[in-house]
Design an enzyme around this catalytic site. Sequence first.
Site, PDB file in Angstrom:
ATOM      1  N   LYS A   1      -7.594  15.706 -16.120  1.00 10.92           N
ATOM      2  CA  LYS A   1      -6.122  15.763 -16.196  1.00 10.92           C
ATOM      3  C   LYS A   1      -5.589  14.953 -17.375  1.00 10.92           C
ATOM      4  CE  LYS A   1      -5.105  11.465 -14.580  1.00 10.92           C
ATOM      5  NZ  LYS A   1      -4.063  10.502 -15.004  1.00 10.92           N
TER       6      LYS A   1
ATOM      7  N   ARG B   1       0.896   7.653 -20.283  1.00  8.66           N
ATOM      8  CA  ARG B   1       0.503   7.282 -21.643  1.00  8.66           C
ATOM      9  C   ARG B   1      -0.136   8.464 -22.369  1.00  8.66           C
ATOM     10  NH1 ARG B   1      -3.124   2.354 -19.798  1.00  8.66           N
ATOM     11  NH2 ARG B   1      -1.840   1.854 -17.989  1.00  8.66           N
TER      12      ARG B   1
END
EC number: 1.1.1.94
Length: 338
Positions: free
Chosen positions: A194, A258
Amino acid sequence: MKNSADITVLGAGSYGTALAISLASNGHKTLLWGHDPVHMQTLAQDKCNQAFLPGIAFPDCLQIEADLAKALAASNNVLVVVPSHVFGSVLEQAKPLLRSDARIVWATKGLEPETGRLLQDVARDVLGEQYPLAVLSGPTFAKELAMGLPTAISVAGTCPTFTNDLVELLHSPKRLRVYANDDFTGLQLGGAVKNVIAIGAGMSDGIGFGANARTALITRGLVELTRLGEALGANAATFMGMAGLGDLVLTCTDNQSRNRRFGLALGKGCDVMTAQAEIGQVVEGYRNTKEVFTLAKRLGVEMPITEQIYQVLYQGKSPVDAAKELLSREKKSETPAQ
């Protein structure tokens, strides 16, 4: 050996601290250890991790411990929450200090650097076969977890008793729902892949492609994750759960990620080093991309999105050219014959 703490958390970054706060908020005595003594002293003084989770006070049940030997002696339950590229070295440090009844769980999301091996293989290489192992995975932003906002995760491991004990430790009716899962491989893989797809989603948005393209990328990214998982013996159904679809959607669509922000910067024209510097913390997906690409090549699994992201990060291809190559691929059925 009697426990003086219910669980010890190794890793005092944002996610390790958030999990420690959540555990302590459940009334469990929790020890938090980190590798930097100065940082740990600051946490103990402030009773808060101002560097990563400013303004979120530590519960009374959370204790800071800068001595690794003392931290590991306090509890047989050890939760490792460190970046994937130092996972093996932290286990090497811990190995001579572990109790004979230790049980190891990690919330690290990634694969072994260079080889692309699952972290369970790294753990077995370092620790041998004597300790039960488990993994936590799912859609969790550290800040929301630490604030007590509703969150759900999954846990799987090698020992059903340990898995059930972790569910009891972590589950909170007010803040955290925990699902037991029997797919140890699938949960580990979902957390790594992911991150890669989230970089791609960020690049797509940074270029300005819009919601349609982002959604297509997430959907086909899920296909790639499932394809790789099945090649490793994982259950395809796992990837429709918290550690697959759940984590993928969260990481690809919210700028708390992030990895997504890193991709956004790349899509807007930043080079890799500048984009990493803008984030200011570890971007797991940067290394994960190389690891997942390596694993897919070794297994002969087709992962075109992952391959294009790899070429952007490691071979200097522009995000626009990567997108063009994906769009120009040969036409095919969405549901190929089995």
